[in-house]
Design a protein around this motif. Structure first.
Motif, PDB file in Angstrom:
ATOM      1  N   GLU A 292       0.890  -1.183  -0.018  1.00  0.00           N
ATOM      2  CA  GLU A 292      -0.080   0.004   0.017  1.00  0.00           C
ATOM      3  C   GLU A 292       0.889   1.155  -0.237  1.00  0.00           C
ATOM      4  O   GLU A 292       2.011   1.302   0.527  1.00  0.00           O
ATOM      5  N   PRO A 293       0.437   2.319  -0.887  1.00  0.00           N
ATOM      6  CA  PRO A 293      -0.372   2.472  -1.602  1.00  0.00           C
ATOM      7  C   PRO A 293      -0.050   1.508  -3.046  1.00  0.00           C
ATOM      8  O   PRO A 293       1.114   1.884  -3.622  1.00  0.00           O
ATOM      9  N   ALA A 294      -0.988   0.610  -3.550  1.00  0.00           N
ATOM     10  CA  ALA A 294      -0.720  -0.170  -4.612  1.00  0.00           C
ATOM     11  C   ALA A 294      -1.474   0.538  -5.737  1.00  0.00           C
ATOM     12  O   ALA A 294      -2.147   1.227  -5.791  1.00  0.00           O
ATOM     13  N   ARG A 295      -0.839  -0.101  -6.952  1.00  0.00           N
ATOM     14  CA  ARG A 295      -1.203   0.471  -8.363  1.00  0.00           C
ATOM     15  C   ARG A 295      -2.702   0.218  -8.424  1.00  0.00           C
ATOM     16  O   ARG A 295      -3.550   0.867  -8.990  1.00  0.00           O
ATOM     17  N   VAL A 296      -2.957  -1.108  -8.083  1.00  0.00           N
ATOM     18  CA  VAL A 296      -4.570  -1.529  -8.282  1.00  0.00           C
ATOM     19  C   VAL A 296      -4.921  -2.169  -6.772  1.00  0.00           C
ATOM     20  O   VAL A 296      -3.943  -2.510  -6.059  1.00  0.00           O
ATOM     21  N   ARG A 331       2.198  -6.158 -11.079  1.00  0.00           N
ATOM     22  CA  ARG A 331       2.750  -5.249 -12.418  1.00  0.00           C
ATOM     23  C   ARG A 331       2.115  -5.705 -13.577  1.00  0.00           C
ATOM     24  O   ARG A 331       2.032  -4.880 -14.464  1.00  0.00           O
ATOM     25  N   HIS A 332       1.324  -6.679 -13.423  1.00  0.00           N
ATOM     26  CA  HIS A 332       0.631  -7.145 -14.766  1.00  0.00           C
ATOM     27  C   HIS A 332      -0.969  -6.965 -14.720  1.00  0.00           C
ATOM     28  O   HIS A 332      -1.530  -7.056 -15.797  1.00  0.00           O
ATOM     29  N   ALA A 333      -1.276  -6.689 -13.480  1.00  0.00           N
ATOM     30  CA  ALA A 333      -2.872  -6.838 -13.515  1.00  0.00           C
ATOM     31  C   ALA A 333      -3.596  -5.444 -14.018  1.00  0.00           C
ATOM     32  O   ALA A 333      -3.087  -4.247 -14.218  1.00  0.00           O
ATOM     33  N   GLY A 334      -4.933  -5.602 -14.677  1.00  0.00           N
ATOM     34  CA  GLY A 334      -5.383  -4.244 -15.258  1.00  0.00           C
ATOM     35  C   GLY A 334      -6.310  -3.329 -13.975  1.00  0.00           C
ATOM     36  O   GLY A 334      -5.948  -2.504 -14.029  1.00  0.00           O
ATOM     37  N   SER A 335      -6.944  -4.404 -13.106  1.00  0.00           N
ATOM     38  CA  SER A 335      -7.777  -3.454 -12.338  1.00  0.00           C
ATOM     39  C   SER A 335      -7.730  -4.069 -10.664  1.00  0.00           C
ATOM     40  O   SER A 335      -8.262  -3.347 -10.002  1.00  0.00           O
ATOM     41  N   VAL A 336      -7.217  -5.164 -10.647  1.00  0.00           N
ATOM     42  CA  VAL A 336      -7.547  -5.607  -9.334  1.00  0.00           C
ATOM     43  C   VAL A 336      -6.545  -7.122  -9.299  1.00  0.00           C
ATOM     44  O   VAL A 336      -6.244  -7.631 -10.127  1.00  0.00           O
ATOM     45  N   ASP A 355      -6.223  -9.672 -13.240  1.00  0.00           N
ATOM     46  CA  ASP A 355      -6.974  -9.581 -14.563  1.00  0.00           C
ATOM     47  C   ASP A 355      -6.222  -8.906 -15.665  1.00  0.00           C
ATOM     48  O   ASP A 355      -6.738  -8.327 -16.676  1.00  0.00           O
ATOM     49  N   GLY A 356      -4.910  -9.357 -15.460  1.00  0.00           N
ATOM     50  CA  GLY A 356      -3.900  -8.563 -16.613  1.00  0.00           C
ATOM     51  C   GLY A 356      -3.899  -9.762 -17.889  1.00  0.00           C
ATOM     52  O   GLY A 356      -4.848 -10.629 -18.241  1.00  0.00           O
ATOM     53  N   PRO A 357      -2.940  -9.649 -18.843  1.00  0.00           N
ATOM     54  CA  PRO A 357      -2.896 -10.409 -19.962  1.00  0.00           C
ATOM     55  C   PRO A 357      -2.587 -11.910 -19.868  1.00  0.00           C
ATOM     56  O   PRO A 357      -2.920 -12.665 -20.568  1.00  0.00           O
ATOM     57  N   GLY A 409      -6.320 -13.575 -17.442  1.00  0.00           N
ATOM     58  CA  GLY A 409      -5.462 -13.049 -16.497  1.00  0.00           C
ATOM     59  C   GLY A 409      -4.636 -14.426 -15.804  1.00  0.00           C
ATOM     60  O   GLY A 409      -5.115 -15.556 -15.955  1.00  0.00           O
ATOM     61  N   ALA A 410      -3.486 -13.960 -15.198  1.00  0.00           N
ATOM     62  CA  ALA A 410      -2.563 -14.963 -14.483  1.00  0.00           C
ATOM     63  C   ALA A 410      -3.150 -15.561 -13.199  1.00  0.00           C
ATOM     64  O   ALA A 410      -3.844 -14.875 -12.530  1.00  0.00           O
TER      65      ALA A 410
END
Length: 438
Positions: A292-296, A331-336, A355-357, A409-410
């Motif tokens: 925290e604070p995290a990107r998502v 690093r790879h997540a889109g929103s969560v 929920d990334g690639p 997602g992974a």
């Protein structure tokens, strides 16, 4: 965590001098034995003088190396390459004198190249391989007749000789490539394990420092209590003294300050205890809070009936392993990023998903190996973080499976046998007597 900086190609450590000397003594012994058996035992005509001169050159070189270097000294990449090149030349001279590639011992040309592949860089190995192939071609074209009884000259068909050249050349290339791949993998794994051990050592040192601070605070509490009592008595008797009163007040203030400092140290040491017993959801929240604070946002999903929440040990392997997996997901997540936890009758499981690639399909079978390389990972990552996470979590008894979720997602699934990680709930601490010194 960044991987160790690679050493320059030709400056990597080569081999201990004495290892090279012992290998050459073994070759010298084999060459002499072969000459004696063929020349004296079987009576074949052998060019003794030039053959013994070639062997004597290796003997002189070994003696000079033993005299010049100490037992533990090492030759660097360039020095090892030069010595292996010499061994190829010396063996080629003996083969030239005794039939060239028609001599069955021509197979020994593979040995220096294979040694180079296991010890030296790819650049050095390729250079030695090309040199060996050049010597191979020269021996195929120029050589003295194969020694044969009664002075007869044995000539093998040209097509058969060409097949021998092709077989030895292909063997050189295959063995060099295979040996280099295996040794490079071993070097990468060793470097990654060193990085993993460094992380654990750092955690252990921090834990030892916290324990030392707690012990120091505890030990200093007794003398400080005595000083507090004496300061209180001095204050009662000298508080109104115009000369000593201010000094006594200052003494009491400093005593209270010392007590506050020791109390703070003790509380922090207890809070940073490296191996407390915690409910699993609490441990997951602690690991997530470090980002925290995290990107998502990081969602924690778990649900156990009251009194059935699994209790685990807050060990450095579990903390660092989960943190590396969460860091990779962030690093790879889109929103969560989701942390899900649950259990069955025999297993405890965790799932880290985003929920990334997702993982590249061709990378999935290789995850968990060290230093995958940017060309494989597609993102410039070496794969060291996932390797460290896998290694650390496997130390706790975990089994990891990497996959991509059907919805995208992974996903990393971690499973333990409950007996390997779950602990019984901690018994409540016994009440302690109040400190008489306050």
């Amino acid at each position: 965590m960044t991987p160790p900086r690679p050493l320059p190609e030709l400056d990597r450590p080569g081999v201990r001098v004495q290892t090279l000397v012992l290998l050459r003594w073994a070759a010298i012994g084999g060459q002499l034995l072969a000459l004696l058996i063929v020349g004296l035992g079987l009576g074949y005509p052998v060019p003794w003088m030039p053959a013994l001169t070639a062997i004597a050159a290796s003997v002189a070189l070994n003696i000079s190396l033993s005299a010049r270097y100490r037992w533990g000294d090492r030759l660097d990449g360039r020095g090892t390459l030069v010595h292996l090149g010499y061994d190829l030349v010396q063996l080629s001279v003996l083969l030239y004198l005794t039939g060239g590639l028609n001599n069955p011992f021509a197979l020994l040309l593979l040995v220096p190249v294979t040694i180079s592949a296991t010890l030296l860089s790819a650049q050095s190995t390729v250079a030695l391989l090309l040199f060996a192939l050049a010597l191979l071609a020269a021996l195929w074209r120029w050589h003295l007749p194969l020694p044969w009884p009664d002075g007869e000259a044995m000539e093998l068909p040209a097509l058969y000789s060409l097949g021998v050249v092709a077989a030895i050349a292909l063997g050189m290339v295959f063995l060099a490539f295979y040996a280099w791949q295996v040794s490079a993998e071993a070097r990468r794994r060793q470097a990654a394990l060193v990085a993993t051990q460094t992380a654990l050592d750092r955690e252990a040192r921090m834990g030892a420092l916290g324990s030392l601070a707690a012990a120091a605070a505890h030990e200093l509490g007794g003398p400080l209590g005595t000083i507090t009592l004496i300061a209180r008595d001095l204050h009662d008797g000298l508080a109104n003294d115009p000369d000593l009163g201010p000094d006594v007040d200052l003494l009491q203030q400093e005593v209270r300050r010392c007590r506050d400092i020791l109390t703070g140290i003790s509380e922090r040491a207890e809070a940073e205890d490296p191996f407390p017993i915690l409910p699993l959801p609490v441990l997951l929240r602690e690991v997530a809070d470090t980002f925290e604070p995290a990107r998502v946002p990081i969602e924690i999903i778990s649900g156990w009936p009251q009194g059935q929440v699994p209790i685990v040990r807050r060990g450095p392997e579990l903390l660092h392993g989960l943190a590396n997996l969460i860091s990779n997901a962030l690093r790879h997540a889109g929103s969560v990023v989701r942390l899900e936890a649950g259990s069955t009758a025999s297993e405890l499981w965790l799932r880290v998903s985003d929920d990334g690639p997702g993982f590249p399909p061709d990378l999935l079978p290789k995850l968990g190996a060290p230093f995958l390389g940017p060309s494989l990972s597609g993102s410039g990552s070496t794969g060291l973080g996932i390797f460290i996470a896998t290694t650390l979590l496997e130390r706790t008894g975990a089994r990891l499976a990497f996959s991509n979720a059907p919805e995208g997602g992974a996903r990393v699934d971690i499973r333990w046998h409950r007996a390997d990680i779950e602990l019984p709930p901690a018994a409540p601490a016994a009440p302690t007597e109040p400190n008489p010194h306050g």
